[in-house]
Design an enzyme around this catalytic site. Sequence first.
Site, mmCIF file in Angstrom:
data_model
loop_
_atom_site.group_PDB
_atom_site.id
_atom_site.type_symbol
_atom_site.label_atom_id
_atom_site.label_comp_id
_atom_site.label_asym_id
_atom_site.label_seq_id
_atom_site.Cartn_x
_atom_site.Cartn_y
_atom_site.Cartn_z
ATOM 1 N N GLU A 53 -4.222 6.461 -29.632
ATOM 2 C CA GLU A 53 -4.822 7.002 -28.338
ATOM 3 C C GLU A 53 -6.313 6.948 -28.809
ATOM 4 O OE1 GLU A 53 -4.612 10.909 -26.731
ATOM 5 O OE2 GLU A 53 -5.733 10.187 -24.825
ATOM 6 N N ARG A 277 5.539 12.940 -39.578
ATOM 7 C CA ARG A 277 3.955 12.873 -39.595
ATOM 8 C C ARG A 277 3.446 13.230 -41.159
ATOM 9 N NH1 ARG A 277 0.189 14.194 -36.175
ATOM 10 N NH2 ARG A 277 1.411 14.188 -34.141
ATOM 11 N N LYS A 287 -6.520 15.591 -34.517
ATOM 12 C CA LYS A 287 -7.452 14.830 -33.871
ATOM 13 C C LYS A 287 -8.272 16.077 -33.008
ATOM 14 C CE LYS A 287 -5.932 10.774 -32.349
ATOM 15 N NZ LYS A 287 -5.843 9.499 -31.466
#
Length: 578
Positions: A53, A277, A287
Amino acid sequence: MSTTTSSSTKSADPATTSPSEPRPSNFVRDTVLEDLKTKKYGDAVIQTRFPPEPNGYLHIGHAKSICLNFGLADEFGGKTNLRFDDTNPEKEEQEYVDSIMQDVRWLGFEWDGLFYASDYFDQLYQWAVKLIQDGKAYVDDLSAEEIRKHRGTLTEPGQDSPHRNRSAAENLDLFERMRQGEFPDGSRVLRAKIDMASPNLNLRDPVMYRILRAEHHRTGDKWCIYPMYDYAHGQSDSIEHVTHSICTLEFEDHRPLYNWFIQQLGIFPSQQMEFDRLSLTYTLLSKRKLLTLVQEKRVTGWNDPRMPTLSGIRRRGYTPEAIRNFCAAIGVSKTNGTLELAMLEHFVREDLNKRAPRVMAVLRPLKVVIDNYPEGQVDEVDAVNNPEDESAGKRKVPFSKVLYIEHDDFREDPPKQYYRLSPGREVRLRYGYFITARSVIKNDQGEVVEVHCTYDPATRGGNAPDGRKVKSTIHWVSAAHAIDAEVRIYDKLFARQDPNQVEEGQEFTANLNPASLEVITNAKLEPSLANAPIEARYQFERLGYFCVDPDSEPGHLVFNRTVALKDTWAKIEKKSGS
RNA sequence: UGGGCCGUCGACUAAUGGUAGGUCAAGUGCCUUUGGAGCACUUUGUCUAGGUUCGAAUCCUAGCGGCCCAGCCA
């Protein structure tokens, strides 16, 4: 780095289309191997995608995903798309798109297709219409809060919305009017009609579209309704014929929904697979939190060398190779764990050790005067550029009567096992001469500011003809020839192993390491560095790896310390100290 | 305490019913004109309890522990 030997590479595998290096086994690769063997996708090559994104900069955790996705396609002759998951215009920006493309390329990968989820907004809309016609989706007038209340809890089923059973015609009309902009933001949503009692909360009639009047970085104001991740992502994969849609563990619960949409629509069956992850000690890879650091100016920007972003790490001096090797070494699994930062550092050191030219630099200068060395004489001594790489050649380094050595390399009262310079002790000046400390000059505070030594002219180059040995070799720079530089010494951004672990009522920023940056303004460098270009990487002998920061200007070099060399003496000192 | 996922050296990861191996870290020694690098060696592990099996890290059962999910974020 040697690749882990794995059983899957012991025998030639017919599914392997490239003769590349044996690669570490992992469950995702195994699945691809199996799918290729059983021809699950016929003769088609595998298709992966990296779907960020554009709401922030890429970080080292993304590197793991990039290496996995592109690596799989490379290995098996498949393709990888870069697709921006841009379904939330409120958080996404072109700046992030640009940085992401730059970072992926810097890491060493080139995508086959470049796409945006927003490319598919029209198709997605048509499919939503189809779902409505099929009675699989409906427009809900409930407020966000009402929807939440109706959703139930982890242990109690949800309740149907009063609008759940509207006719297809009414839903079609309402949905079209949502798109036309007839209703205010947040007043209505389109929902999938699945099961309000599902134990999987994602299946309790998830929202597919919301009304949002926000300027989209690509579609501008064309739309005032935007698809949610769950409705957009799988369909985007399907449109691109992604065979293996690899994402992180937290989406495991979404897989049934991912499959539901694809099945209802009867479109290409992309398969979602989830892996763990990356987490690193002393590091935050979120983020949202990295954005906070940038916005609150805790760092100088997304590319601050202390940031775990690819742009930060790049500016810090890391190489793409080091990061790729790291990603290959850490593996891929479904275990939620935290890697030690030392692992990452190992791979930069390993890479830089092989390629970085050695150079002498003194960070904390201590003046040394060689009393018996002729005034005004300059001796150009030979220095090896890289003992790990003979082709790197040699250079001349000027030697003269007044030098700088590292403050740490002299002790008036040397502790046990300290082999460096001290009164009466002889050491080697790297590539220079043996010197012996004779006396010191102190300032008013009693600190040593100058050491007077004598040298042995017979030891030029660093060897004594009589064969006598010296315990230690230290680096130096000729005072008259030295160039000044600013050196930024970085340490961990966070002082705590787990930066998220905070006392009640505190923010993660409370764990910031106040000593994460130390600026040295009066470092002394050997003159060969005068024209060092931006981003050039060096090993400052005995100190660590350093690279030229873009803040450098003509006459004012700025270096970043990438990582220190391993320091055996520091260990000894620490052990005897504690 | 609904659902999903996961438990292998200190950390990460391999072993796909058949010798528990690798990397990092730690330690020891060798070597060294970087206390770097390199080389050699060493330490430590299958969450627990049952079961299936000639044989279990792997399969089954039950515990225990951890992570994720109640955004109109992704």
